[in-house]
Structures are given as C-alpha cells and as structure tokens.
Enzyme design. Structure first.
Site, PDB file in Angstrom:
ATOM      1  N   PRO A   2       0.829  -1.215   0.000  1.00 37.79           N
ATOM      2  CA  PRO A   2       0.000   0.000   0.000  1.00 37.79           C
ATOM      3  C   PRO A   2       0.860   1.260   0.000  1.00 37.79           C
ATOM      4  O   PRO A   2       1.796   1.368   0.775  1.00 37.79           O
ATOM      5  CB  PRO A   2      -0.813  -0.115   1.293  1.00 37.79           C
ATOM      6  N   GLU A   3       0.551   2.154  -0.899  1.00 37.31           N
ATOM      7  CA  GLU A   3       1.265   3.432  -0.973  1.00 37.31           C
ATOM      8  C   GLU A   3       0.322   4.520  -0.469  1.00 37.31           C
ATOM      9  O   GLU A   3      -0.814   4.241  -0.089  1.00 37.31           O
ATOM     10  CB  GLU A   3       1.693   3.678  -2.422  1.00 37.31           C
TER      11      GLU A   3
END
Ligand code: ZN
Length: 273
Positions: A2-3
């Site tokens: 996840p960014e």
C-alpha cells in the site's frame, strides 16, 4: 504494497464508519505485528470516541481525546469495515469494535503496526516515526521550492531522494517512476543539479499523479470496506512503471528498467533526460 493513495483511500473509506463512534471493544489475536501492540490497548480504547481520522505519510491516525492510534499497513495490510460476527480468517489480527460494526486489520506478512501516542506526550506529529517525515505533497503550495531547497548540494539520484521521503512523503516506487516520466526527468539525475523550472514540473507531476490515484481508488472504495473485499489495492494503467520493453506511450521507444537502491526504476530514455 500500500502506498499513500491506498492509505488515503482507506482513510476515506473507514472515516464515515468510525468518526464520532464509540469503541466498544478491541480484540488482539496476537501480541504484535512489526512491533508489540501497546500495553492494555483494549482498556485504553474501550468507551472512547473516535474524534477524527487523519493520515500522515502512510500512517493512518485515529484521534481520541486522550491520544492517537497510529496504524501502518506495512507490506500487505488492509482494513475493512464489516459487521460484528463475520468469521475470522487466518491473517485477521486486530478488530476494533464500534457497536454493530468493526474495523478489521488483516496483514498476511505482519509488517504492519498498531501504536498508541498518548495526548500527554504532545502532538502526534512529534512521534518518533512521524517527526522525520517530509511534507505532504497534496495541497502543498511550495512543493517545488521545498524540492529545490532540500536537494541543494545533494549528488544522490533524484529517484532515490524522492523515495527517501525526507523532503516529500508518499512518493513511493510507482509514483516516483510515473512523476519523473511525466516531468521528463531521467531518474538517475543528480538531485542537486536539477533546475528550479524542472522541479516546478516535477512538483506538479507528483501532485497530479497522486491525486489521480486517489480519485481512481475512491471509485473502487467498496473493495476496501466490503465483507469479502480482496486486498483492495488498485491496479492502474501506468506510463512506465512495470512496463519494461513495452513501447513508451509517448514516443514508442521501449521502456527501460534499471535498479536503483535495490528497487526497479522504469523510464524512457528518449522522453527523460
Ligand atoms: Zn518515450
């Protein structure tokens, strides 16, 4: 992994279900993830109202009157809002119950984190993990100037400087590749040698690329909060990222891949100088 956009979309997804609600219980199914869970967390949160949600870099913040719960999704974590009673699966480690619903933290690789910052310790921005973070790119009016100032005299490659997060947060591998492509900057360029004008282009590209990702993620929000939601990370179409050997969407030259700091960098040798 996840960014920033996934974390922001997660925040937006859970916000209407948690803000203003009272925590009715906390279930911890192990003693910790990347770090041990805070001592006495269920007692600390039960009966307390979630006043607001926020995000700093890739840290999700749930603010209470007496402190802030800091959640990091790690390499593989995600949160879902589900009804109480949904059977627990192998990698479901934490439930935060809010009446008839709960927020469930699932993290197969267990690099995530759940930490507590008591109000008595001051502003959560001063937490050890948060205080070294660069500026938030979205809505930052002087991002170009900060990039210029922060890179003065630095010979490291611009791609590496972006990934380090000390000037600006949230520009992970995907978004570094994409924003460097969009601004026409070769990823190996020494950061200290990039002109002010090019940094202005890069700043605009970073903001646009991240905003577009959040917008696109927002349209798949249901995946984040559904009962049977998969991992929920959204796939986008990229200009260069993960497209080695495929034609550049701008000039048709094959996209190249190099390794910088053990991470793959994708770029177009014709469009990026
Ligand atoms: Zn090209």
């Amino acid at each position: 992994m996840p960014e920033l956009p996934e974390v922001e979309v997660t925040r937006r997804g859970i916000a209407p279900h948690v803000e203003g609600r009272t925590v009715t219980g906390v279930v911890l199914r192990r003693s910790g993830l990347r770090w041990p869970f805070p001592d006495g967390l269920p007692g600390l949160l039960s009966g307390q109202v979630v006043r607001s949600t926020a995000r700093r870099g890739k840290y999700l913040l749930l603010r209470f009157d007496h402190g802030t719960l800091i959640i990091h999704l790690g390499m593989s974590g995600h949160l879902r809002v589900i009804p109480v009673g949904v059977p627990v699966q192998k990698h479901d480690h934490v439930d935060i119950e809010l009446g008839a619903q709960l927020v469930r933290f699932t993290d197969p690789r267990r690099f995530g984190a759940v930490l507590w910052h008591p109000h008595a310790d001051g502003d959560v921005e001063q937490h050890l993990l948060l205080r070294g973070l660069g500026v938030e790119p979205i809505g930052c009016a002087d991002l170009a100037e900060r990039l210029v100032r922060g890179t003065r005299g630095r010979s490291a490659a611009i791609k590496q400087v972006l990934l380090s997060g000390d000037i600006v947060v949230g520009v992970g591998n995907i978004y570094a590749c994409e924003s460097l492509f969009e601004s026409g900057i070769h990823p190996a360029t020494a950061a200290g040698r990039i002109s002010r004008e090019r940094y202005a282009r890069l700043a605009r590209a970073i903001q646009r690329v991240l905003a577009a990702a959040i917008e696109q993620g927002g349209s798949s929000l249901r995946d984040f909060i559904g009962v049977d939601g998969a991992s929920g990370y959204f796939q986008q179409s990229y200009f260069v990222y993960d497209r080695e050997g495929e034609p550049c969407r701008q000039c048709g030259q094959p996209v190249r891949r190099i390794v910088q700091g053990q991470r793959s960098t994708f770029y177009c040798a014709r469009c990026q100088r």
